[in-house]
Design a protein around this motif. Sequence first.
Motif, short mmCIF file in Angstrom:
data_model
loop_
_atom_site.label_atom_id
_atom_site.label_comp_id
_atom_site.label_asym_id
_atom_site.label_seq_id
_atom_site.Cartn_x
_atom_site.Cartn_y
_atom_site.Cartn_z
N ASP A 10 0.85 -1.18 0.00
CA ASP A 10 0.00 0.00 0.00
C ASP A 10 0.90 1.24 0.00
OD1 ASP A 10 0.98 0.19 2.60
OD2 ASP A 10 -0.95 -0.17 3.57
N ASN A 11 0.29 2.42 0.04
CA ASN A 11 1.07 3.66 -0.03
C ASN A 11 2.07 3.78 1.11
OD1 ASN A 11 -0.04 4.61 -2.41
ND2 ASN A 11 -1.71 5.68 -1.37
N THR A 12 1.68 3.35 2.31
CA THR A 12 2.59 3.43 3.46
C THR A 12 3.79 2.52 3.28
OG1 THR A 12 0.74 4.01 4.90
CG2 THR A 12 2.75 3.22 5.97
N SER A 13 3.54 1.31 2.79
CA SER A 13 4.66 0.39 2.55
C SER A 13 5.61 0.94 1.50
CB SER A 13 4.14 -0.99 2.14
OG SER A 13 3.50 -1.61 3.23
N TRP A 14 5.06 1.56 0.45
CA TRP A 14 5.92 2.17 -0.57
C TRP A 14 6.75 3.31 0.04
CZ3 TRP A 14 7.73 0.23 -4.73
CH2 TRP A 14 7.01 -0.72 -5.46
N GLN A 15 6.15 4.08 0.95
CA GLN A 15 6.91 5.13 1.65
C GLN A 15 8.05 4.51 2.46
OE1 GLN A 15 3.42 6.94 3.66
NE2 GLN A 15 4.31 8.89 3.00
N ILE A 16 7.74 3.45 3.16
CA ILE A 16 8.75 2.76 3.97
C ILE A 16 9.89 2.27 3.08
CG2 ILE A 16 9.18 0.67 5.34
CD1 ILE A 16 6.32 1.12 6.55
N LEU A 17 9.53 1.64 1.96
CA LEU A 17 10.56 1.13 1.04
C LEU A 17 11.43 2.26 0.49
CD1 LEU A 17 8.48 -1.55 -0.87
CD2 LEU A 17 10.32 -1.96 0.78
N ALA A 18 10.82 3.38 0.15
CA ALA A 18 11.59 4.52 -0.36
C ALA A 18 12.58 5.03 0.68
CB ALA A 18 10.64 5.65 -0.79
N ILE A 19 12.13 5.14 1.91
CA ILE A 19 13.00 5.63 2.99
C ILE A 19 14.13 4.63 3.26
CG2 ILE A 19 13.09 6.21 5.46
CD1 ILE A 19 10.11 7.25 5.02
N LEU A 20 13.81 3.36 3.33
CA LEU A 20 14.83 2.34 3.59
C LEU A 20 15.86 2.24 2.47
CD1 LEU A 20 12.75 -0.56 5.19
CD2 LEU A 20 14.39 0.98 6.33
N GLN A 21 15.44 2.49 1.22
CA GLN A 21 16.40 2.48 0.12
C GLN A 21 17.40 3.62 0.23
OE1 GLN A 21 14.82 1.16 -3.97
NE2 GLN A 21 12.96 1.67 -2.81
N GLU A 22 16.99 4.71 0.84
CA GLU A 22 17.90 5.85 1.05
C GLU A 22 18.74 5.67 2.30
OE1 GLU A 22 18.52 8.42 -1.02
OE2 GLU A 22 17.22 7.35 -2.42
N ILE A 54 10.38 -9.12 -0.45
CA ILE A 54 10.45 -7.82 -1.11
C ILE A 54 11.72 -7.09 -0.68
CG2 ILE A 54 9.34 -5.55 -1.31
CD1 ILE A 54 6.63 -7.14 -1.03
N ILE A 55 11.99 -7.09 0.61
CA ILE A 55 13.28 -6.61 1.12
C ILE A 55 14.17 -7.84 1.24
CG2 ILE A 55 14.53 -5.55 3.05
CD1 ILE A 55 11.95 -4.00 3.70
N THR A 56 15.25 -7.86 0.49
CA THR A 56 16.08 -9.07 0.45
C THR A 56 17.36 -8.95 1.25
OG1 THR A 56 17.13 -8.35 -1.61
CG2 THR A 56 15.19 -9.79 -1.79
N ARG A 57 17.87 -7.73 1.45
CA ARG A 57 19.07 -7.57 2.25
C ARG A 57 19.32 -6.09 2.52
NH1 ARG A 57 24.32 -8.68 -1.59
NH2 ARG A 57 23.58 -7.51 -3.37
N TYR A 58 20.21 -5.85 3.46
CA TYR A 58 20.66 -4.51 3.81
C TYR A 58 22.17 -4.51 3.61
CZ TYR A 58 16.12 -4.31 6.11
OH TYR A 58 14.78 -4.35 6.36
N ARG A 59 22.70 -3.39 3.11
CA ARG A 59 24.14 -3.38 2.87
C ARG A 59 24.69 -1.97 2.92
NH1 ARG A 59 25.26 -5.31 -3.09
NH2 ARG A 59 27.27 -4.53 -2.54
N ALA A 60 26.00 -1.90 3.12
CA ALA A 60 26.69 -0.62 3.11
C ALA A 60 27.14 -0.32 1.69
CB ALA A 60 27.90 -0.66 4.04
N GLU A 61 27.02 0.92 1.27
CA GLU A 61 27.51 1.33 -0.04
C GLU A 61 28.89 1.96 0.17
OE1 GLU A 61 26.19 4.41 -3.52
OE2 GLU A 61 24.61 3.25 -2.52
#
Length: 155
Positions: A10-22, A54-61
Amino acid sequence: MNDRPEKLLDNTSWQILAILQENARIPFKELGKQVKLSAPAVAERVRKLEEAGIITRYRAELDLEKLGLLITAFVTFRSFPDKCDELKQLLNETPEVQSSYRITGSDHYIARVSVTSVGHLEQLVDRFIPYATITTSIVLSKPFAERAIGKDIFK
């Protein structure tokens, strides 16, 4: 898990995904403030997004230049007929290969590589000569960083 991925988005999940990608290290409390949910509610949504794959991993850039990897290049490979499996294995085992993809068209693979110098790139290319015809393109600049995936991509 009972939730289908499309039900979770939903819209909230998309907001969460956008924030987590940053910023994947944002505390749940701060993430909750930004999407107007409590920290436990945000944590539960993130958990469900992880469980759904949908979220598969977290990593350092990393800043590759600061590590001494001054050259990034894209290398395409047209595998020799009997060498495709060996080429795939070598791509997987070569530390300079940051990512590789099996592609359509006249070439079989494309890889993004990071090296310290042109000489290093030459040595890397030489390792692959027994397996494929190779074309190399050196990256001159990166007009923008990795683009976050958002809901608007589906319009």
